[in-house]
Design a protein around this motif. Structure first.
Motif, PDB file in Angstrom:
ATOM      1  N   VAL A 102       0.817  -1.220   0.000  1.00 44.99           N
ATOM      2  CA  VAL A 102       0.000   0.000   0.000  1.00 44.99           C
ATOM      3  C   VAL A 102       0.848   1.266   0.000  1.00 44.99           C
ATOM      4  O   VAL A 102       0.321   2.376   0.089  1.00 44.99           O
ATOM      5  N   GLY A 103       2.156   1.118  -0.097  1.00 45.20           N
ATOM      6  CA  GLY A 103       3.030   2.282  -0.150  1.00 45.20           C
ATOM      7  C   GLY A 103       3.331   2.922   1.180  1.00 45.20           C
ATOM      8  O   GLY A 103       3.720   4.096   1.228  1.00 45.20           O
ATOM      9  N   ALA A 104       3.191   2.178   2.271  1.00 45.61           N
ATOM     10  CA  ALA A 104       3.519   2.705   3.601  1.00 45.61           C
ATOM     11  C   ALA A 104       4.964   2.349   3.952  1.00 45.61           C
ATOM     12  O   ALA A 104       5.548   1.414   3.401  1.00 45.61           O
ATOM     13  N   LEU A 105       5.541   3.110   4.882  1.00 44.90           N
ATOM     14  CA  LEU A 105       6.896   2.858   5.351  1.00 44.90           C
ATOM     15  C   LEU A 105       6.862   2.121   6.690  1.00 44.90           C
ATOM     16  O   LEU A 105       5.889   2.217   7.436  1.00 44.90           O
ATOM     17  N   VAL A 106       7.957   1.401   6.981  1.00 41.37           N
ATOM     18  CA  VAL A 106       8.054   0.655   8.230  1.00 41.37           C
ATOM     19  C   VAL A 106       9.268   1.142   9.021  1.00 41.37           C
ATOM     20  O   VAL A 106      10.406   1.082   8.527  1.00 41.37           O
ATOM     21  N   ALA A 107       9.013   1.636  10.241  1.00 42.43           N
ATOM     22  CA  ALA A 107      10.069   2.053  11.160  1.00 42.43           C
ATOM     23  C   ALA A 107      10.123   1.056  12.312  1.00 42.43           C
ATOM     24  O   ALA A 107       9.112   0.799  12.966  1.00 42.43           O
ATOM     25  N   VAL A 108      11.293   0.498  12.549  1.00 46.15           N
ATOM     26  CA  VAL A 108      11.465  -0.552  13.553  1.00 46.15           C
ATOM     27  C   VAL A 108      12.299  -0.037  14.723  1.00 46.15           C
ATOM     28  O   VAL A 108      13.401   0.486  14.532  1.00 46.15           O
ATOM     29  N   ASP A 109      11.760  -0.190  15.919  1.00 47.89           N
ATOM     30  CA  ASP A 109      12.510   0.117  17.134  1.00 47.89           C
ATOM     31  C   ASP A 109      13.253  -1.153  17.543  1.00 47.89           C
ATOM     32  O   ASP A 109      12.650  -2.099  18.057  1.00 47.89           O
ATOM     33  N   ALA A 110      14.555  -1.155  17.290  1.00 46.91           N
ATOM     34  CA  ALA A 110      15.367  -2.343  17.589  1.00 46.91           C
ATOM     35  C   ALA A 110      16.262  -2.130  18.811  1.00 46.91           C
ATOM     36  O   ALA A 110      17.257  -2.828  18.976  1.00 46.91           O
ATOM     37  N   TYR A 111      15.877  -1.183  19.650  1.00 50.76           N
ATOM     38  CA  TYR A 111      16.670  -0.866  20.846  1.00 50.76           C
ATOM     39  C   TYR A 111      16.895  -2.102  21.712  1.00 50.76           C
ATOM     40  O   TYR A 111      17.971  -2.299  22.281  1.00 50.76           O
ATOM     41  N   GLN A 112      15.863  -2.938  21.815  1.00 49.83           N
ATOM     42  CA  GLN A 112      15.917  -4.076  22.735  1.00 49.83           C
ATOM     43  C   GLN A 112      16.498  -5.344  22.105  1.00 49.83           C
ATOM     44  O   GLN A 112      16.530  -6.385  22.758  1.00 49.83           O
ATOM     45  N   SER A 113      16.952  -5.253  20.859  1.00 48.83           N
ATOM     46  CA  SER A 113      17.456  -6.464  20.198  1.00 48.83           C
ATOM     47  C   SER A 113      18.839  -6.312  19.586  1.00 48.83           C
ATOM     48  O   SER A 113      19.606  -7.282  19.552  1.00 48.83           O
ATOM     49  N   LEU A 114      19.200  -5.119  19.097  1.00 44.34           N
ATOM     50  CA  LEU A 114      20.490  -4.955  18.441  1.00 44.34           C
ATOM     51  C   LEU A 114      21.640  -5.248  19.404  1.00 44.34           C
ATOM     52  O   LEU A 114      21.724  -4.662  20.478  1.00 44.34           O
ATOM     53  N   GLY A 115      22.482  -6.163  19.022  1.00 49.46           N
ATOM     54  CA  GLY A 115      23.616  -6.556  19.858  1.00 49.46           C
ATOM     55  C   GLY A 115      23.424  -7.900  20.524  1.00 49.46           C
ATOM     56  O   GLY A 115      24.393  -8.518  20.978  1.00 49.46           O
ATOM     57  N   VAL A 116      22.173  -8.394  20.561  1.00 46.25           N
ATOM     58  CA  VAL A 116      21.913  -9.713  21.141  1.00 46.25           C
ATOM     59  C   VAL A 116      21.191 -10.624  20.156  1.00 46.25           C
ATOM     60  O   VAL A 116      21.169 -11.842  20.318  1.00 46.25           O
ATOM     61  N   VAL A 117      20.619 -10.030  19.106  1.00 45.34           N
ATOM     62  CA  VAL A 117      19.938 -10.775  18.049  1.00 45.34           C
ATOM     63  C   VAL A 117      20.472 -10.277  16.706  1.00 45.34           C
ATOM     64  O   VAL A 117      20.509  -9.066  16.474  1.00 45.34           O
ATOM     65  N   PRO A 118      20.892 -11.165  15.806  1.00 43.34           N
ATOM     66  CA  PRO A 118      21.324 -10.709  14.471  1.00 43.34           C
ATOM     67  C   PRO A 118      20.214  -9.931  13.777  1.00 43.34           C
ATOM     68  O   PRO A 118      19.043 -10.295  13.860  1.00 43.34           O
ATOM     69  N   PHE A 119      20.589  -8.849  13.107  1.00 41.58           N
ATOM     70  CA  PHE A 119      19.598  -7.969  12.479  1.00 41.58           C
ATOM     71  C   PHE A 119      20.178  -7.466  11.163  1.00 41.58           C
ATOM     72  O   PHE A 119      21.177  -6.751  11.144  1.00 41.58           O
ATOM     73  N   ASP A 120      19.551  -7.847  10.055  1.00 40.55           N
ATOM     74  CA  ASP A 120      20.017  -7.489   8.716  1.00 40.55           C
ATOM     75  C   ASP A 120      18.982  -6.567   8.070  1.00 40.55           C
ATOM     76  O   ASP A 120      17.905  -7.013   7.671  1.00 40.55           O
ATOM     77  N   VAL A 121      19.296  -5.281   7.966  1.00 43.77           N
ATOM     78  CA  VAL A 121      18.315  -4.317   7.460  1.00 43.77           C
ATOM     79  C   VAL A 121      17.936  -4.615   6.008  1.00 43.77           C
ATOM     80  O   VAL A 121      16.790  -4.378   5.602  1.00 43.77           O
ATOM     81  N   GLU A 122      18.877  -5.128   5.222  1.00 43.34           N
ATOM     82  CA  GLU A 122      18.573  -5.413   3.823  1.00 43.34           C
ATOM     83  C   GLU A 122      17.685  -6.645   3.691  1.00 43.34           C
ATOM     84  O   GLU A 122      16.719  -6.655   2.923  1.00 43.34           O
ATOM     85  N   ALA A 123      17.992  -7.683   4.449  1.00 37.87           N
ATOM     86  CA  ALA A 123      17.176  -8.902   4.384  1.00 37.87           C
ATOM     87  C   ALA A 123      15.770  -8.648   4.897  1.00 37.87           C
ATOM     88  O   ALA A 123      14.791  -9.183   4.354  1.00 37.87           O
ATOM     89  N   LEU A 124      15.646  -7.820   5.919  1.00 32.82           N
ATOM     90  CA  LEU A 124      14.332  -7.512   6.487  1.00 32.82           C
ATOM     91  C   LEU A 124      13.573  -6.491   5.641  1.00 32.82           C
ATOM     92  O   LEU A 124      12.355  -6.364   5.777  1.00 32.82           O
ATOM     93  N   ASP A 125      14.279  -5.749   4.798  1.00 32.31           N
ATOM     94  CA  ASP A 125      13.679  -4.782   3.884  1.00 32.31           C
ATOM     95  C   ASP A 125      12.899  -3.695   4.618  1.00 32.31           C
ATOM     96  O   ASP A 125      11.852  -3.241   4.161  1.00 32.31           O
ATOM     97  N   VAL A 126      13.424  -3.259   5.762  1.00 32.68           N
ATOM     98  CA  VAL A 126      12.759  -2.202   6.523  1.00 32.68           C
ATOM     99  C   VAL A 126      13.284  -0.841   6.077  1.00 32.68           C
ATOM    100  O   VAL A 126      14.354  -0.722   5.484  1.00 32.68           O
ATOM    101  N   ASP A 127      12.523   0.203   6.376  1.00 27.86           N
ATOM    102  CA  ASP A 127      12.859   1.545   5.898  1.00 27.86           C
ATOM    103  C   ASP A 127      13.681   2.344   6.892  1.00 27.86           C
ATOM    104  O   ASP A 127      14.605   3.064   6.515  1.00 27.86           O
ATOM    105  N   ILE A 128      13.301   2.253   8.158  1.00 23.32           N
ATOM    106  CA  ILE A 128      13.920   3.050   9.210  1.00 23.32           C
ATOM    107  C   ILE A 128      14.142   2.153  10.415  1.00 23.32           C
ATOM    108  O   ILE A 128      13.276   1.343  10.756  1.00 23.32           O
TER     109      ILE A 128
END
Length: 304
Positions: A102-128
């Motif tokens: 629908v053309g909406a953007l996705v902003a993810v709060d990863a404060y509680q996960s970055l550094g303890v859970v692998p997080f790939d912004v490209e694989a997840l295809d998130v915007d912010i």
């Protein structure tokens, strides 16, 4: 990527980029950190229409329920990768897929996960993506950051801004426009000391390796859950290791008093509708056992 002292400041700046007249809705959940509700409420005056998706169990975010709330009037989705109280991980794919449709953007709060859970912004295809240094990244408490998908940067023009967002900021001349990269999401004078001290924590985390940290976290949180089960305490965190980050939340009578007693004994934990426990890579199995010995003792007394 740009830096600031808090995610609250960064999220407010991101929200100031949008014209809410044509697409007023911002979809979020009732398990977000309190700054989200407060900021969206403040943007009501600019035409923002927050849509809050409730959690069915108060523990985890249902990605399919969030996806169902996204429609053609949705400008942005703000959702946690891991909830701040229980550490439940959010499966982002259905949310991103629906937002894209629908053309909406996705902003993810990863404060509680970055550094303890692998997080790939490209694989997840998130915007912010928002994050902070002082949690799992072992940095300063006043160091937060915002990633913006490179192809999106030029489309975001914040109304809340400052001199560091200028294309020619360090010339101290009259501005010739916004920076062409994510620095356009900056504001005033940055906090260099916080950034410099946080670099050392980041170096250590990278040296240990997030995959190794994740394995240690899963093992130690599993042990906490097993000890809680044996003591008859309620575990308000997903048991499936694929569905939790690094936090275990235990709920029992007078848990706030127990947390204070543990702190007096020198243990580090917090209270978020229960005892929130978050062992990191530098903790040992013996420390986890000693912590749980003390917690179980206090919790048993509190319930007797």
């Amino acid at each position: 990527m740009t830096l600031d002292t808090s995610v609250s400041s960064l999220l407010g700046r991101v929200l100031s980029c949008f014209d809410f007249r044509a697409r007023p809705r911002v979809v979020t959940t009732d398990l977000e950190f309190p700054n989200v509700e407060l900021l969206l409420g403040a943007f009501l005056r600019y035409g923002c229409e927050p849509v809050t998706v409730p959690s069915a169990d108060g523990i985890a975010i249902d990605p399919h329920a969030v996806a169902a709330a996204i429609d053609e009037r949705t400008q942005l989705v703000v959702v946690s990768h891991a909830t701040f109280a229980t550490g439940a991980l959010t499966y982002l794919a259905p949310i991103v897929r629906r937002a894209r449709s629908v053309g909406a953007l996705v902003a993810v709060d990863a404060y509680q996960s970055l550094g303890v859970v692998p997080f790939d912004v490209e694989a997840l295809d998130v915007d912010i993506v928002f994050g902070g240094a002082h949690k799992w990244l072992c940095g300063a408490i006043d160091s937060a950051f915002c990633y913006v998908r490179p192809s999106l940067v030029g489309e975001l023009v914040p109304a809340a801004t400052g001199w560091m967002a200028s294309k020619n900021a360090l010339s101290f001349a009259r501005s010739t426009g916004l920076a062409s990269d994510a620095r356009r999401m900056s504001a005033g004078t940055p906090a260099p000391l916080a950034a410099l001290t946080s670099r050392e924590g980041l170096r250590i985390v990278r040296a240990v390796g997030v995959e190794r940290i994740r394995a240690l976290s899963i093992a130690r949180t599993a042990r906490i859950i097993a000890r809680a089960d044996a003591a008859g305490l309620t575990v308000a965190t997903p048991r499936d290791p694929r569905a939790r980050a690094g936090i275990v939340n235990l709920r029992f009578d007078r848990s706030a008093e127990v947390v204070q007693a543990l702190k007096r004994d020198g243990f580090v934990c917090s209270h978020r509708a229960g005892a929130r426990i978050a062992p990191h890579f530098y903790n040992t199995d013996d420390e986890v056992e000693r912590f749980m010995d003390a917690l179980v003792t206090y919790a048993t007394k509190a319930q007797s």
